[in-house]
Write a protein that holds these residues in place. Structure first.
Motif, mmCIF file in Angstrom:
data_model
loop_
_atom_site.group_PDB
_atom_site.id
_atom_site.type_symbol
_atom_site.label_atom_id
_atom_site.label_comp_id
_atom_site.label_asym_id
_atom_site.label_seq_id
_atom_site.Cartn_x
_atom_site.Cartn_y
_atom_site.Cartn_z
ATOM 1 N N GLY A 218 26.408 -73.412 25.637
ATOM 2 C CA GLY A 218 25.241 -72.667 26.110
ATOM 3 C C GLY A 218 25.030 -71.365 25.369
ATOM 4 N N ILE B 23 23.490 -65.120 28.519
ATOM 5 C CA ILE B 23 22.278 -64.394 28.904
ATOM 6 C C ILE B 23 22.602 -63.081 29.634
ATOM 7 N N LYS C 36 27.268 -64.393 32.159
ATOM 8 C CA LYS C 36 26.430 -65.479 32.656
ATOM 9 C C LYS C 36 25.954 -66.306 31.460
ATOM 10 N N ARG D 286 23.587 -69.662 30.153
ATOM 11 C CA ARG D 286 22.584 -70.696 30.407
ATOM 12 C C ARG D 286 22.898 -71.893 29.512
ATOM 13 N N HIS D 287 23.070 -73.056 30.144
ATOM 14 C CA HIS D 287 23.455 -74.260 29.398
ATOM 15 C C HIS D 287 22.245 -75.081 28.978
ATOM 16 N N ASN D 288 21.249 -75.132 29.818
ATOM 17 C CA ASN D 288 19.953 -75.742 29.497
ATOM 18 C C ASN D 288 18.964 -75.284 30.571
ATOM 19 N N ASP D 289 17.826 -75.922 30.654
ATOM 20 C CA ASP D 289 16.840 -75.465 31.641
ATOM 21 C C ASP D 289 17.245 -75.791 33.072
ATOM 22 N N TYR E 117 20.966 -76.040 34.163
ATOM 23 C CA TYR E 117 22.272 -75.521 34.588
ATOM 24 C C TYR E 117 22.560 -74.127 34.029
ATOM 25 N N THR E 118 23.146 -73.285 34.905
ATOM 26 C CA THR E 118 23.599 -71.940 34.527
ATOM 27 C C THR E 118 24.923 -71.669 35.249
ATOM 28 N N GLN F 258 28.196 -68.574 35.942
ATOM 29 C CA GLN F 258 28.518 -67.153 35.904
ATOM 30 C C GLN F 258 30.000 -66.963 36.204
ATOM 31 N N TRP G 27 24.568 -72.626 39.071
ATOM 32 C CA TRP G 27 23.166 -72.752 39.449
ATOM 33 C C TRP G 27 22.568 -74.070 38.937
ATOM 34 N N GLY H 299 18.040 -72.786 39.161
ATOM 35 C CA GLY H 299 17.930 -71.461 39.762
ATOM 36 C C GLY H 299 18.505 -71.325 41.152
#
Length: 412
Positions: A300, A303, A316, A318-321, A323-324, A326, A366, A369
């Motif tokens: 990822g 961010i 934190k 972001r892996h793609n639109d 999954y995220t 922290q 996440w 979101g």
């Protein structure tokens, strides 16, 4: 005459006695055992018997020049040697803890003939000074021994390996293979079977794990097979698939650090140990010693890499639109905003910054979101084996699977 007779009798008897002793006083020279010659010792391509041998270990603060100087090599000669060999071996990069051997002449001068630096148990570098300066890299002869093992996990994987007299390296490797499929915080009572290869120097000295050919780990009565087949095109590491040719590697790792314990799980109601009130805990806490490396659970982009009063040092990703993730309470962050990270990259180290009562990392997850429990997600897997490779794969694993199935588990 009567007084003289006893003396004659003694002399006569002595003559008879010695004349009957056919055994010679000394054994013939052919029967005298020759002195045993010391065995010829060969190592690093030298007959060690021909030299005075000095074996030692590099200590903190040691240098190639210092070692050679203490063994009678002038500084000017050391500089000359270093210049001649620097393209093949850099003497300035010798590492504390590594073994070295110096061969000296057996005469009174004890002139240094060779310096051998061991990078590890197998690989070594020889600096030969006998005629001219010659440097060569070589390996000790290694044999591979194929082995099988089985066992029961009553407390932890490493303890189970130790109970069976197996190397801790096997525990590390098994954890690496199954980390996408098995929750290693819930493996008590599970069983394992292994087919693996070990490296030995001169057929006797253990030199580490070569590879794992196949394994099966029974988790909640479900067998999870793993078969090595091919290597990753980028990393070069071996790839493992189950009996249906599905990759064991998932898009996400099960945990952001290795060999620890979960001190607090995701819950909608928990008494906060610092704030002293009931509130939701939308993360999973992994207790571990301060300084334990924390890694990103998937590829990822970073961010956030910052500090807040509650989170402490945190990162934190972001892996793609969809999954995220922290990672909170770090003692130190190891990445910057905008940095691209690969699965398993170290992004920070365990600490107790922010609202924390002890060293741990709080791992948050996440989906679109919304914070969720990662252990309750049906996470995506990596691509299965190509169809064109499956016939060869099934042919390869058939005897391995039979061998695993024929191995007996030890009774619990």
């Amino acid at each position: 005459m009567k007084r003289i007779f006893p003396y004659f009798l003694v002399i006569f008897c002595s003559f008879i006695l010695f004349s009957c002793d056919d055994e010679p006083k000394t054994k013939p020279i052919s029967e005298v055992k020759a002195k045993k010659k010391p065995p010829i010792l060969k190592e690093f391509g030298f007959s060690l018997n021909d030299y005075k041998v000095v074996k030692d270990t590099i200590r903190l603060g040691d240098s190639f020049g210092g070692i050679m100087d203490s063994n009678g090599v002038s500084r000017g000669k050391v500089f000359q040697i270093s210049e001649q060999i620097k393209d093949i071996f850099n003497p300035a990069r010798i590492v504390a803890g590594r073994a070295y051997t110096i061969l000296k002449s057996k005469d009174t001068s004890e002139t240094v003939q060779a310096f051998i630096y061991q990078q590890d148990k197998i690989n070594y570098t020889v600096i030969d000074l006998q005629d001219s300066v010659v440097v060569r890299k070589d390996k000790k002869p290694v044999t591979i021994k194929r082995k099988t093992a089985s066992g029961v996990i009553t407390s932890s994987l490493s303890a189970a390996m130790d109970n069976e007299g197996l190397s801790i390296l096997l525990a590390d490797k098994i954890a690496d293979i199954y980390q996408w499929k098995i929750d290693f915080f819930k493996i008590q009572g599970d069983q394992f079977k292994l087919i693996y290869n070990e490296k030995y120097i001169d057929d006797t000295i253990y030199a580490g794990l070569a590879n794992i050919e196949a394994a099966v780990l029974t988790h909640y009565d479900n067998p999870y097979y793993a078969f090595q087949f091919g290597k990753d095109s980028l990393s070069g590491f071996p790839k493992f698939y189950d009996e249906e040719a599905q990759s064991l590697q998932s898009f996400f790792l099960k945990a952001p650090l290795k060999f620890t314990r979960i001190s607090s799980r995701y819950t909608k109601r928990r008494f906060h140990p610092v704030q002293k009130r009931w509130k939701a805990h939308k993360g999973t806490d992994y207790a571990a010693p301060t300084g334990t490396p924390i890694w990103t659970t998937a590829d990822g982009v970073v961010i956030r890499s910052s500090y807040t009063r509650g989170n402490g040092n945190y990162v934190k990703v972001r892996h793609n639109d969809k999954y995220t993730t922290q990672y909170l309470h770090m003692t130190k962050r190891n990445v910057k905003v905008g940095q691209r990270v690969k699965q398993g990259d170290i992004i920070g180290f365990v600490g107790s910054t922010g609202l924390a009562t002890g060293p741990h990392v709080c791992y948050r997850f996440w989906v679109y979101g919304k914070q969720v429990d990662p252990y309750k997600q049906n996470l995506p897997s990596s691509e299965p084996l190509k169809e064109t490779m499956k016939p060869e794969f099934y042919k390869t694993i058939e005897p391995l699977k039979k061998e695993l199935d024929d191995l007996k588990f030890k009774k619990i």
